[in-house]
Design an enzyme around this catalytic site. Structure first.
Site, PDB file in Angstrom:
ATOM      1  N   HIS A 106       0.943  -8.749  -0.442  1.00  0.00           N
ATOM      2  CA  HIS A 106       2.419  -8.804  -0.064  1.00  0.00           C
ATOM      3  C   HIS A 106       2.661 -10.230   0.502  1.00  0.00           C
ATOM      4  CE1 HIS A 106       2.613  -4.819  -1.248  1.00  0.00           C
ATOM      5  NE2 HIS A 106       2.190  -4.195  -0.208  1.00  0.00           N
ATOM      6  N   HIS A 179       9.290  -2.006   1.169  1.00  0.00           N
ATOM      7  CA  HIS A 179       7.914  -1.302   1.299  1.00  0.00           C
ATOM      8  C   HIS A 179       8.120  -0.027   2.170  1.00  0.00           C
ATOM      9  CE1 HIS A 179       3.754  -0.354   1.530  1.00  0.00           C
ATOM     10  NE2 HIS A 179       3.205  -1.228   0.978  1.00  0.00           N
ATOM     11  N   GLU A 315       7.818   1.647  -4.832  1.00  0.00           N
ATOM     12  CA  GLU A 315       8.089   0.086  -4.634  1.00  0.00           C
ATOM     13  C   GLU A 315       8.362  -0.547  -6.046  1.00  0.00           C
ATOM     14  OE1 GLU A 315       4.881  -1.980  -2.130  1.00  0.00           O
ATOM     15  OE2 GLU A 315       4.139   0.202  -2.526  1.00  0.00           O
TER      16      GLU A 315
END
Length: 347
Positions: A106, A179, A315
């Site tokens: 991420h 998220h 996601e």
């Protein structure tokens, strides 16, 4: 109705954070804040008309400064994992921060979810707010100055729309997502194993091992526990004797969705107990389905403590490590091009 604002709290640095309330005419609402452009609350009616907060999160802004689970986070520049925390663009190699084993997850330990965003615009007629920021060249190791906006809109049809737009002055990676962890029986109500999910995908991207880096192949879901083409409870096959599920402690895989270019429905989720259903549509080619396998003892909203599988994520994005796999959808954004993506959660 419309958009209102209130103080949410102060960061450990002392900076004040504002929470924005987006409410439609029915009284359903979403709340987002300028720290991380994070989705904090999403309250929609259940089968009895009672508003139910369906996303996991925290009551205290300082908990979001830690937020190891990425609750509600806008992820940027790049969602999911990049193998070895490195990639090459046009002969130039870039090294990113390693924050999960030897990989970059991420975008690193200090991604977009840890930045204060500027409010560019609010639109009370559309129950919408637009956040912006400029990610400088070299931030978290990524090349190019990346100017980005994220817009949240909560419609009269109980749709949460998230728009992403961005431009860079040099070739870079752009693969943003949200998220949020959903529990359609309400945050803090326990696990989601009885809630049903359907994912319109014939293929998924298998991973090499427990580090969750894809092999670079597409594998058919048919005949495996990974198949969600027909809606089924999350918990039905999650403990199956299947190598991919053992690698990741349950579902945590990217699905290559069907007909993605049309921005049609990628996934549907439903909770019989609350009567709340959710459709996810997007123009992204993939969706990472994560069943919250590694959530543990998280002190969340309203005094609730979250544990494994108390929420699930859908996601929307390109495949993990796509920047290093030629056969995957490209996350590369070139100068002069606009990064543009939209995802809608309809309840």
């Amino acid at each position: 109705m419309g958009v209102t604002a209130k103080k949410f709290g102060n960061l450990t640095s002392g900076e004040e954070i504002t929470l924005y309330h987006l409410e439609n005419k029915s009284g359903a609402y979403a709340e987002v804040m300028d720290y991380g452009a994070i989705l904090v609350k999403l309250c929609v009616p259940d089968k009895d008309g009672e508003l139910t907060d369906v996303v996991l999160g925290y009551d205290d802004v300082q908990q979001y400064e830690v937020n190891g689970c990425f609750f509600g986070a806008i992820i940027g520049r790049s969602g999911n994992r990049i193998a070895g925390a490195r990639f090459s663009l046009y002969g130039q190699e870039y090294q990113l921060d390693k924050n999960e084993n030897d990989n970059n997850l991420h975008s690193g330990p200090n991604g977009f979810e840890k930045k204060i965003w500027t409010v560019k615009n609010t639109d009370s007629d559309k129950n919408a707010i637009t956040f912006s920021r400029i990610s400088p060249d070299g931030e978290n190791g990524f090349p190019g100055e990346f100017s980005v906006i994220v817009k949240y809109e909560f419609t009269e049809e109980n749709e949460l729309k998230i728009f992403y737009r961005g431009r860079s002055d040099a070739a870079t990676v752009a693969n943003m997502t949200n998220h949020s962890y959903f529990n359609l029986n309400g945050e803090g109500s326990g696990d989601v194993l009885d809630q049903e999910v359907c994912i319109h995908a014939k293929y998924f991207t298998p991973v090499k091992d427990s580090q969750s880096i894809p092999t670079g192949e597409y594998a058919p879901v048919a005949g495996t526990p990974m198949d969600f083409n027909v809606s089924k409870p999350i918990g039905r096959d999650i403990e199956a004797d299947f190598e991919q599920l053992k690698f990741t402690g349950g579902y945590d895989h990217n699905y290559v969705t069907d007909n993605y270019a049309k921005g049609n429905v990628r996934s549907i989720a439903y909770c019989k107990e609350s009567g709340i259903g959710m459709e996810v549509s997007s123009d992204c080619p993939g969706v990472q389905f994560y069943a919250g396998n590694f959530v543990k003892d998280e002190k969340g909203k309203n005094g609730h403590v979250y544990h494994e599988r108390h929420g699930f994520c859908l996601e929307t994005q390109v495949e993990p490590n796509a920047v290093n796999v030629e056969d995957f959808h490209s996350p590369i954004l070139r100068p002069g091009e606009e990064y543009s993506s939209e995802t809608v959660y309809r309840f």
